[in-house]
Design a protein around this motif. Sequence first.
Motif, mmCIF file in Angstrom:
data_model
loop_
_atom_site.group_PDB
_atom_site.id
_atom_site.type_symbol
_atom_site.label_atom_id
_atom_site.label_comp_id
_atom_site.label_asym_id
_atom_site.label_seq_id
_atom_site.Cartn_x
_atom_site.Cartn_y
_atom_site.Cartn_z
ATOM 1 N N ALA A 53 1.100 9.957 1.437
ATOM 2 C CA ALA A 53 0.783 10.298 0.051
ATOM 3 C C ALA A 53 1.445 9.321 -0.916
ATOM 4 O O ALA A 53 0.841 8.914 -1.917
ATOM 5 C CB ALA A 53 1.238 11.726 -0.248
ATOM 6 N N ASP A 54 2.674 8.927 -0.624
ATOM 7 C CA ASP A 54 3.396 8.002 -1.495
ATOM 8 C C ASP A 54 2.739 6.623 -1.487
ATOM 9 O O ASP A 54 2.592 5.988 -2.541
ATOM 10 C CB ASP A 54 4.852 7.900 -1.041
ATOM 11 C CG ASP A 54 5.719 7.152 -2.038
ATOM 12 O OD1 ASP A 54 5.874 7.645 -3.165
ATOM 13 O OD2 ASP A 54 6.224 6.067 -1.695
ATOM 14 N N LEU A 55 2.339 6.158 -0.323
ATOM 15 C CA LEU A 55 1.653 4.869 -0.216
ATOM 16 C C LEU A 55 0.315 4.917 -0.947
ATOM 17 O O LEU A 55 -0.050 3.982 -1.666
ATOM 18 C CB LEU A 55 1.448 4.509 1.254
ATOM 19 C CG LEU A 55 2.716 4.136 2.036
ATOM 20 C CD1 LEU A 55 2.448 4.177 3.536
ATOM 21 C CD2 LEU A 55 3.210 2.752 1.625
ATOM 22 N N ALA A 56 -0.416 6.008 -0.760
ATOM 23 C CA ALA A 56 -1.711 6.148 -1.431
ATOM 24 C C ALA A 56 -1.540 6.164 -2.943
ATOM 25 O O ALA A 56 -2.342 5.576 -3.677
ATOM 26 C CB ALA A 56 -2.411 7.422 -0.959
ATOM 27 N N ALA A 57 -0.493 6.826 -3.439
ATOM 28 C CA ALA A 57 -0.262 6.889 -4.877
ATOM 29 C C ALA A 57 0.029 5.503 -5.446
ATOM 30 O O ALA A 57 -0.436 5.155 -6.537
ATOM 31 C CB ALA A 57 0.898 7.840 -5.175
ATOM 32 N N ALA A 58 0.797 4.696 -4.691
ATOM 33 C CA ALA A 58 1.102 3.343 -5.145
ATOM 34 C C ALA A 58 -0.167 2.495 -5.203
ATOM 35 O O ALA A 58 -0.400 1.758 -6.174
ATOM 36 C CB ALA A 58 2.134 2.707 -4.221
ATOM 37 N N VAL A 59 -1.001 2.603 -4.180
ATOM 38 C CA VAL A 59 -2.247 1.840 -4.152
ATOM 39 C C VAL A 59 -3.184 2.310 -5.250
ATOM 40 O O VAL A 59 -3.842 1.504 -5.927
ATOM 41 C CB VAL A 59 -2.921 1.965 -2.769
ATOM 42 C CG1 VAL A 59 -4.289 1.314 -2.771
ATOM 43 C CG2 VAL A 59 -2.041 1.328 -1.689
ATOM 44 N N ARG A 60 -3.244 3.616 -5.469
ATOM 45 C CA ARG A 60 -4.149 4.142 -6.496
ATOM 46 C C ARG A 60 -3.729 3.685 -7.887
ATOM 47 O O ARG A 60 -4.575 3.377 -8.739
ATOM 48 C CB ARG A 60 -4.182 5.672 -6.440
ATOM 49 C CG ARG A 60 -5.219 6.288 -7.391
ATOM 50 C CD ARG A 60 -6.613 5.877 -6.966
ATOM 51 N NE ARG A 60 -7.649 6.381 -7.873
ATOM 52 C CZ ARG A 60 -8.155 5.687 -8.900
ATOM 53 N NH1 ARG A 60 -7.701 4.472 -9.158
ATOM 54 N NH2 ARG A 60 -9.104 6.204 -9.639
ATOM 55 N N GLY A 81 2.928 -6.832 0.062
ATOM 56 C CA GLY A 81 4.304 -6.669 -0.385
ATOM 57 C C GLY A 81 4.808 -5.253 -0.215
ATOM 58 O O GLY A 81 5.978 -5.026 0.125
ATOM 59 N N LEU A 82 3.942 -4.283 -0.453
ATOM 60 C CA LEU A 82 4.304 -2.883 -0.263
ATOM 61 C C LEU A 82 4.653 -2.622 1.196
ATOM 62 O O LEU A 82 5.651 -1.946 1.509
ATOM 63 C CB LEU A 82 3.147 -1.992 -0.709
ATOM 64 C CG LEU A 82 3.337 -0.481 -0.615
ATOM 65 C CD1 LEU A 82 4.492 -0.022 -1.494
ATOM 66 C CD2 LEU A 82 2.040 0.234 -1.022
ATOM 67 N N LEU A 83 3.858 -3.162 2.097
ATOM 68 C CA LEU A 83 4.122 -3.004 3.529
ATOM 69 C C LEU A 83 5.454 -3.645 3.907
ATOM 70 O O LEU A 83 6.269 -3.041 4.619
ATOM 71 C CB LEU A 83 2.985 -3.638 4.330
ATOM 72 C CG LEU A 83 3.091 -3.590 5.851
ATOM 73 C CD1 LEU A 83 3.070 -2.155 6.345
ATOM 74 C CD2 LEU A 83 1.961 -4.391 6.494
ATOM 75 N N ARG A 97 -10.415 8.039 -2.545
ATOM 76 C CA ARG A 97 -10.569 8.018 -1.089
ATOM 77 C C ARG A 97 -10.124 6.682 -0.512
ATOM 78 O O ARG A 97 -9.516 6.630 0.562
ATOM 79 C CB ARG A 97 -12.030 8.301 -0.712
ATOM 80 C CG ARG A 97 -12.420 9.767 -0.851
ATOM 81 C CD ARG A 97 -13.759 10.042 -0.178
ATOM 82 N NE ARG A 97 -14.836 9.343 -0.868
ATOM 83 C CZ ARG A 97 -15.537 9.867 -1.869
ATOM 84 N NH1 ARG A 97 -15.238 11.079 -2.315
ATOM 85 N NH2 ARG A 97 -16.521 9.185 -2.435
ATOM 86 N N LEU A 98 -10.430 5.605 -1.215
ATOM 87 C CA LEU A 98 -10.001 4.284 -0.758
ATOM 88 C C LEU A 98 -8.485 4.197 -0.718
ATOM 89 O O LEU A 98 -7.907 3.724 0.269
ATOM 90 C CB LEU A 98 -10.559 3.205 -1.685
ATOM 91 C CG LEU A 98 -10.007 1.799 -1.436
ATOM 92 C CD1 LEU A 98 -10.456 1.297 -0.073
ATOM 93 C CD2 LEU A 98 -10.442 0.852 -2.532
ATOM 94 N N ALA A 99 -7.819 4.656 -1.782
ATOM 95 C CA ALA A 99 -6.361 4.610 -1.820
ATOM 96 C C ALA A 99 -5.762 5.418 -0.676
ATOM 97 O O ALA A 99 -4.787 4.996 -0.040
ATOM 98 C CB ALA A 99 -5.854 5.134 -3.165
ATOM 99 N N ALA A 100 -6.348 6.572 -0.388
ATOM 100 C CA ALA A 100 -5.860 7.389 0.726
ATOM 101 C C ALA A 100 -6.052 6.666 2.053
ATOM 102 O O ALA A 100 -5.172 6.702 2.922
ATOM 103 C CB ALA A 100 -6.580 8.732 0.736
ATOM 104 N N GLY A 101 -7.194 5.996 2.208
ATOM 105 C CA GLY A 101 -7.444 5.259 3.444
ATOM 106 C C GLY A 101 -6.481 4.112 3.633
ATOM 107 O O GLY A 101 -5.971 3.873 4.742
ATOM 108 N N VAL A 102 -6.211 3.367 2.555
ATOM 109 C CA VAL A 102 -5.254 2.265 2.635
ATOM 110 C C VAL A 102 -3.860 2.805 2.927
ATOM 111 O O VAL A 102 -3.104 2.226 3.724
ATOM 112 C CB VAL A 102 -5.258 1.441 1.334
ATOM 113 C CG1 VAL A 102 -4.147 0.392 1.358
ATOM 114 C CG2 VAL A 102 -6.612 0.754 1.142
ATOM 115 N N GLY A 103 -3.501 3.923 2.292
ATOM 116 C CA GLY A 103 -2.206 4.536 2.572
ATOM 117 C C GLY A 103 -2.058 4.923 4.031
ATOM 118 O O GLY A 103 -1.011 4.697 4.648
#
Length: 209
Positions: A193-200, A169-171, A94-100
């Motif tokens: 979804a792609d951003l969340a996957a990278a964070v996760r 850096g991702l941003l 859930r955190l990764a999705a929120g950051v994404g």
Amino acid sequence: MAGRTNRVALLADAAIELLAEGGMRALTHRAVDTRAGLPLGSTSAYLRTRQALIEAVVQRLADLDRADLAGHELPTGAPPPVPGPALSEEDLDRLAAGVGDLLDRWLTVGRSRTLARYACLLEAVHRPELRRILGHGTLLRVQARDLLARAGAPEPDRRGDQLVAFVDGLLFDRLVGAGALTAPTPGTPASRADLAAAVRALLRALTAA
């Protein structure tokens, strides 16, 4: 006092758009007046010097970032009373999705703010007082360190800083780097979804023993 605060915010918002379009060279009192739709001399009446104008922009960016972060707070609180992670795999998902979602917001509706922030950060290399105002990184570091401590990560302070550096850096990559050409279009479910996957993926690595 509220009238002055609102007017300065209006001027700062106009300045943010100018910075996003043309960088620091585009930022002049006259240009801010024009962009804000105000009579010439309005900006200099409230923000007499260029330094005052830049500081107002940086403060406005910090205020807007804090408002965004308040809606995407990382789970915080006291460590668990017994050894073991206080955050489950589902929590981290859930955190990764929120950051994404937040990063995607900063790439779309907040794009001008993000570009202006980077312009101000470059300016802060020569003006350290600006970096102290642009404190979103500090808030993120506190939250990230606490998060990783609660997830049972070793060296949570160091790894929390690494998490913030990775996210920033991702941003940057998605905004102006190669990722701007190869990643999914910002504002789409695929982008989030792609951003969340990278964070996760990073969270999985950072929370590993």
